[in-house]
Design an enzyme around this catalytic site. Structure first.
Site, PDB file in Angstrom:
ATOM      1  CB  VAL A 161      -0.987  -0.005   1.197  1.00  0.00           C
ATOM      2  CG1 VAL A 161      -1.917   1.194   1.117  1.00  0.00           C
ATOM      3  CG2 VAL A 161      -1.803  -1.303   1.232  1.00  0.00           C
ATOM      4  CB  ALA A 190       9.881   5.111   8.484  1.00  0.00           C
ATOM      5  NE  ARG A 209      12.365  -6.464   3.907  1.00  0.00           N
ATOM      6  CZ  ARG A 209      11.840  -7.274   2.992  1.00  0.00           C
ATOM      7  NH1 ARG A 209      12.639  -7.899   2.129  1.00  0.00           N
ATOM      8  NH2 ARG A 209      10.543  -7.440   2.921  1.00  0.00           N
ATOM      9  CE  LYS A 267      -6.792  -4.897   7.030  1.00  0.00           C
ATOM     10  NZ  LYS A 267      -6.967  -5.259   5.647  1.00  0.00           N
ATOM     11  CB  VAL A 275     -13.941  -1.108   5.973  1.00  0.00           C
ATOM     12  CG1 VAL A 275     -15.093  -2.023   5.566  1.00  0.00           C
ATOM     13  CG2 VAL A 275     -13.722  -1.167   7.476  1.00  0.00           C
ATOM     14  N   GLY A 312     -10.987  -1.917   1.052  1.00  0.00           N
ATOM     15  CA  GLY A 312      -9.917  -1.455   0.158  1.00  0.00           C
ATOM     16  C   GLY A 312     -10.239  -0.098  -0.436  1.00  0.00           C
ATOM     17  N   GLY A 351      -0.404  -9.144  -3.637  1.00  0.00           N
ATOM     18  CA  GLY A 351      -0.432  -8.125  -2.584  1.00  0.00           C
ATOM     19  C   GLY A 351      -1.794  -7.971  -1.926  1.00  0.00           C
ATOM     20  CE  LYS A 406     -10.697  -5.636   5.452  1.00  0.00           C
ATOM     21  NZ  LYS A 406     -10.418  -6.530   4.337  1.00  0.00           N
TER      22      LYS A 406
END
Ligand code: NDP
Ligand code: HSE
Length: 436
Positions: free
Chosen positions: A14, A43, A46, A105, A132, A134, A187, A205
């Site tokens: 995301v 931040a 990796r 969530k 909730v 997407g 993903g 959710k």
């Protein structure tokens, strides 16, 4: 030009989508806001990992603490997920006077009150549209456009990973484990995918939606949760033969001061709108006393759709800041002092039709024994199917019941499973008619 400086925690799926929106649509965003969003720090543990976007190295840090305490950052987007350190970082950001946007969530379902109170004490915004559905706007319509309604129902398909798996099992006969791996690669899945397939993510959710729609606190442990891992290709095929589709539904209802809160695989008639929601798409059905039924539909997971919802929240905060109207709406729609504690209905009190599947010896009188026990528990048979053998001398018997109580079905199945002719633990799936 007015400016809002943004820091991101978590440069994963995301987070990458959010950065892509910053890079691709910054002009459009500035035009719509009449001000500028500046991406100031990202931040991630990796930072140098290969990603779909390239960012200037000076924006990257491994220190989430640096972002939540940075004097120039106005708004923190939390996208690392999980409970800790996300909870402590969000609390720290709020305490430091930063607005927070999160897609987490799990965090809100379990620690929501603590975070809403911290946001109120600090006089800052806490928004979570992406938590909730997407990319589907669900939270903000409930809080704003539909807020004149008394809601009686909020239900739907709320986990993209499970819907993707069930759809591909139904349409292609695909293998459960392979499709789950594919959903992870795309993903869609949580860092721990058992949250998806175990129904926990959908329950997180649902907890948020129940609080928003009914203004009641809900203890997460009071939500009944059953995932999709026991749904077999056989169940999907039998459902198809009877004209049904199996979906993982999250169902919240409020009736006479009592709340229903449950997540489980559900058989829906094929002509129900929710039965036709496929792949990674989610849909949330609402019933409002003046609105009537409504269905919100769209991509429930994935990089771009989720980032769209996150950035909508960021722009909403920017508008409020630029116009001097922050905290116009309480994070959970109801001001905290008005939130109540409604009792949650027990699953044993649920009444609905059921799909029952038995695996038995292929010999005379088996069906009669099963029907007899069902009758003794006042469970009435609506239709049945006994197809060909599917294992050595064993046959499935599938029965659809009329409406029955869950406790009588559970008791009847326990009794049936003690019969010598029954080979495996019997299965049941709840059937819903129309939702909202
Ligand atoms: P990812 O795992 O892809 O991204 C999380 C990123 O944060 C990873 O790069 C991870 O590193 C990093 N990270 C985790 N913990 C820390 C830490 N303590 N310090 C620094 N970096 C850390 O998750 P997603 O982007 O998929 O999800 C983010 C949030 O959005 C979650 O709350 C999720 O539930 C929610 N969400 C996700 C959706 C989706 O479709 N993916 C849709 C809607 C909501 P590493 O990889 O090394 O662990
Ligand atoms: N893992 C979640 C899903 C992400 O599959 O629905 C969206 O919340």
């Amino acid at each position: 030009m007015k400016q809002l400086k943004v820091g991101i925690l978590g440069f994963g799926t995301v987070g990458t989508g959010v950065v892509r929106i910053f890079q691709n649509n910054s002009e459009l965003i500035s035009t719509r806001l009449g001000g500028e969003l500046v991406l100031h720090r990202i931040a991630d543990r990796r930072p140098d990992r290969e990603r779909e976007v390239h960012v200037a190295p000076e924006l990257l840090t491994t220190s989430c603490e640096e972002v939540v305490s940075h004097p120039e950052i106005d708004l923190v987007i939390e996208l690392i997920g999980g409970y800790e350190p996300a909870r402590s970082l969000v609390l720290e950001a709020l305490k430091n006077g930063k607005h927070v946007v999160t897609a987490n969530k799990a965090l809100l379902a379990l620690h929501g009150d603590e975070l809403y109170n911290a946001a109120r004490d600090a006089g800052v915004e806490l928004l979570f549209e992406a938590a909730v559905g997407g990319g589907i706007p669900v939270i903000s319509p409930i809080k704003e456009s539909l807020c004149a309604n008394r809601f009686s129902e909020v239900a739907g398909i709320m986990n993209g990973t499970c819907n993707y798996i069930l759809t591909r099992m139904t349409q292609e006969g695909a293998d459960y484990a392979e499709v789950l791996k594919d959903a992870q690669d795309k993903g869609y899945a949580e860092a721990d995918p058992t949250f998806d397939v175990g129904g926990i993510d959908a329950a997180h959710k649902l907890a948020i939606l129940i609080r928003l729609c009914f203004g009641t606190r809900i203890d997460f442990d009071d939500i009944y949760v059953e995932g999709i891992s026991e749904v077999t290709a056989l169940d999907i095929e039998f459902a198809r033969q009877f004209g049904y589709t199996i979906k993982l539904l999250a169902i919240g209802k409020e009736d006479n001061g009592c709340v229903e809160a449950r997540v489980h695989p559900t058989m829906l008639p094929n002509n129900e709108p929710l039965a036709k929601v496929d792949g990674v798409f989610n849909a949330v059905a609402l019933e409002g006393d003046f609105l009537g039924p409504a269905l919100l539909h769209g991509q429930g997971a994935g990089m771009d759709a989720t980032a769209s919802a996150v950035m909508g929240d960021v722009m909403s905060v920017a508008r409020d800041v630029f116009s001097g109207s922050i905290r116009r709406v309480a994070p959970m729609s109801y001001p905290p002092e008005t939130v109540v504690d409604l009792p949650v209905k027990k699953m044993t009190d649920l009444r609905c039709p059921f799909y029952l599947r038995f695996t038995t010896d292929d010999k005379p009188n088996v069906l009669a024994q099963i029907a007899h026990i069902l009758g003794e528990h006042h469970i009435s048979i609506a239709s049945m199917n006994q197809p060909e053998r599917h294992a050595e001398n064993a046959v499935p018997i599938v029965i659809l019941t009329h409406e029955a109580s869950e406790d009588s079905v559970v008791e009847a199945l326990m009794e049936i499973d003690k019969l010598d002719v029954v080979r495996e633990k019997s299965r049941f799936i709840r059937i819903e008619g129309s939702l909202a």
